[in-house]
Write an enzyme that holds these catalytic residues in place. Sequence first.
Site, PDB file in Angstrom:
ATOM      1  N   ARG A  83      33.240  39.408  54.463  1.00 17.48           N
ATOM      2  CA  ARG A  83      33.381  39.454  53.341  1.00 17.48           C
ATOM      3  C   ARG A  83      33.436  40.926  52.594  1.00 17.48           C
ATOM      4  O   ARG A  83      34.466  41.132  51.744  1.00 17.48           O
ATOM      5  CB  ARG A  83      32.673  38.338  52.752  1.00 17.48           C
ATOM      6  CG  ARG A  83      33.142  37.962  51.208  1.00 17.48           C
ATOM      7  CD  ARG A  83      32.249  37.131  50.485  1.00 17.48           C
ATOM      8  NE  ARG A  83      30.953  37.282  50.242  1.00 17.48           N
ATOM      9  CZ  ARG A  83      30.112  36.296  49.893  1.00 17.48           C
ATOM     10  NH1 ARG A  83      30.607  35.235  49.472  1.00 17.48           N
ATOM     11  NH2 ARG A  83      28.781  36.549  49.636  1.00 17.48           N
ATOM     12  N   ARG A 122      34.593  60.396  33.680  1.00 17.52           N
ATOM     13  CA  ARG A 122      35.020  58.936  33.190  1.00 17.52           C
ATOM     14  C   ARG A 122      36.542  58.871  32.837  1.00 17.52           C
ATOM     15  O   ARG A 122      36.827  59.814  32.171  1.00 17.52           O
ATOM     16  CB  ARG A 122      34.399  58.742  31.783  1.00 17.52           C
ATOM     17  CG  ARG A 122      34.604  56.842  31.488  1.00 17.52           C
ATOM     18  CD  ARG A 122      33.818  56.444  30.410  1.00 17.52           C
ATOM     19  NE  ARG A 122      34.196  54.981  30.301  1.00 17.52           N
ATOM     20  CZ  ARG A 122      35.166  54.723  29.846  1.00 17.52           C
ATOM     21  NH1 ARG A 122      36.346  55.423  29.301  1.00 17.52           N
ATOM     22  NH2 ARG A 122      35.387  53.354  29.700  1.00 17.52           N
ATOM     23  N   HIS A 136      39.895  56.027  33.756  1.00 17.46           N
ATOM     24  CA  HIS A 136      40.076  54.501  34.429  1.00 17.46           C
ATOM     25  C   HIS A 136      40.591  54.702  35.749  1.00 17.46           C
ATOM     26  O   HIS A 136      40.309  54.078  36.803  1.00 17.46           O
ATOM     27  CB  HIS A 136      40.990  53.736  33.325  1.00 17.46           C
ATOM     28  CG  HIS A 136      40.446  53.358  32.018  1.00 17.46           C
ATOM     29  ND1 HIS A 136      40.015  54.237  31.367  1.00 17.46           N
ATOM     30  CD2 HIS A 136      39.954  51.954  31.858  1.00 17.46           C
ATOM     31  CE1 HIS A 136      39.334  53.507  30.082  1.00 17.46           C
ATOM     32  NE2 HIS A 136      39.403  52.153  30.307  1.00 17.46           N
ATOM     33  N   GLU A 192      33.581  26.449  40.013  1.00 15.96           N
ATOM     34  CA  GLU A 192      32.384  26.690  40.673  1.00 15.96           C
ATOM     35  C   GLU A 192      31.450  26.982  39.737  1.00 15.96           C
ATOM     36  O   GLU A 192      31.489  26.945  38.649  1.00 15.96           O
ATOM     37  CB  GLU A 192      32.577  27.895  41.867  1.00 15.96           C
ATOM     38  CG  GLU A 192      33.023  29.008  41.059  1.00 15.96           C
ATOM     39  CD  GLU A 192      33.212  30.388  42.057  1.00 15.96           C
ATOM     40  OE1 GLU A 192      32.690  30.411  43.017  1.00 15.96           O
ATOM     41  OE2 GLU A 192      33.709  31.132  41.381  1.00 15.96           O
ATOM     42  N   LEU A 250      34.892  32.017  44.423  1.00 14.34           N
ATOM     43  CA  LEU A 250      34.140  33.010  45.445  1.00 14.34           C
ATOM     44  C   LEU A 250      34.271  32.223  46.680  1.00 14.34           C
ATOM     45  O   LEU A 250      33.399  31.000  46.796  1.00 14.34           O
ATOM     46  CB  LEU A 250      33.108  33.337  44.754  1.00 14.34           C
ATOM     47  CG  LEU A 250      32.050  34.587  45.296  1.00 14.34           C
ATOM     48  CD1 LEU A 250      31.520  34.273  46.667  1.00 14.34           C
ATOM     49  CD2 LEU A 250      33.071  35.906  45.246  1.00 14.34           C
TER      50      LEU A 250
HETATM   51  N1  PMP Z   1      30.442  31.434  43.530  1.00 11.69           N
HETATM   52  C1  PMP Z   1      30.064  32.732  42.649  1.00 11.69           C
HETATM   53  C2  PMP Z   1      30.633  32.957  41.332  1.00 11.69           C
HETATM   54  C3  PMP Z   1      28.815  33.418  43.243  1.00 11.69           C
HETATM   55  O1  PMP Z   1      28.519  34.616  42.656  1.00 11.69           O
HETATM   56  C4  PMP Z   1      28.297  33.119  44.507  1.00 11.69           C
HETATM   57  C5  PMP Z   1      26.977  33.791  44.846  1.00 11.69           C
HETATM   58  N2  PMP Z   1      27.324  35.119  45.312  1.00 11.69           N
HETATM   59  C6  PMP Z   1      28.745  32.044  45.237  1.00 11.69           C
HETATM   60  C7  PMP Z   1      29.506  31.051  44.691  1.00 11.69           C
HETATM   61  C8  PMP Z   1      28.042  31.432  46.456  1.00 11.69           C
HETATM   62  O2  PMP Z   1      28.349  32.392  47.560  1.00 11.69           O
HETATM   63  P1  PMP Z   1      27.526  32.682  48.696  1.00 11.69           P
HETATM   64  O3  PMP Z   1      27.234  31.522  49.390  1.00 11.69           O
HETATM   65  O4  PMP Z   1      28.135  33.780  49.526  1.00 11.69           O
HETATM   66  O5  PMP Z   1      26.207  32.856  47.986  1.00 11.69           O
END
Ligand code: PMP
Length: 289
Positions: free
Chosen positions: A52, A100, A102, A181, A205
């Site tokens: 990742r 600095r 962007h 999430e 994520l």
């Molecule tokens: N969603 C978000 C927005 C997160 O920040 C995380 C934690 N990094 C997760 C889900 C869970 O990811 P992981 O199982 O890799 O900790």
Amino acid sequence: MPQLAYVDGRVLPLRDAGVGVEDRGLQFADAIYEVVAVLGGRLLDWPAHLVRLRRNLAALFIDFPMSDAALSAQALRLVAANGHKQALLYIQIGRGAARRDHGFPSDPNASLIMTVRRFDFQQRIAQLQTGVGVITVNDMRWGRVDIKTTGLLANVLAKQDARNAGAFEAWMVAEDGTVREGGSTNAWIVRGGTVFTHPLSRHILPGIARSALLRLAADVQVRVVEEAFDLETARSADEAFLTSTTSPILPVVRIDGVAVGDGKPGPVTARLAGAIWADITAQTGWTAF
Ligand code: PMP
């Protein structure tokens, strides 16, 4: 023993560690990160974190010359030096420091920061019995939350809302009602014995704990589908739970103060928890029970 941090090749006491004021991670959140569970002194799911991390670097065009082997060795050395049996390893790689502006600097020099902080995973075992509550908030993040960047302000505000409400997590809900999430966890529900979670997309994520659960569910005869669900469906679910590196699996027993199912951790979540903690023990030798 003082807490130790790693900054660009140097290991030093955490209190003395820092970056320059023109660090692009600091000024633009131009950086990616990983949080890795350390149990029994070992790194949980390390190969998946490395994959990742590399994908995120590529997505942001950050040139990071250190090899996986060298990064792994540095990480393990820091974990060993800190000496904690239960800890979180934090790794941040940014585009480095530059005047600095962007646009990318013409001669970027990526920076690597690592810290190891003690973390109590045992509390997560206790919480399997009680479950936790979540609140819901509007998802107001940018369009590429699949990239694990340090630009987490919307998540920070959501988590603070949860804390203010006495809840463990905030579930972020899209305008059409889809539950995406949590602020730092992936979201799941159980209906009629089947588990549902949002499919991988630019809106969530790709959690390492999420993929561990998808891999392990079949071992305990639980059917999981990567299919989005809306808030109304979640409210009337039989069970709900969340996953992350810091919370491998926790039952969600309240959404916005209203009980999920009978308001107690459910049997499907418990079966999955058994599989997840057995895998953690198999990987690290650490036993909680
Ligand atoms: N969603 C978000 C927005 C997160 O920040 C995380 C934690 N990094 C997760 C889900 C869970 O990811 P992981 O199982 O890799 O900790």
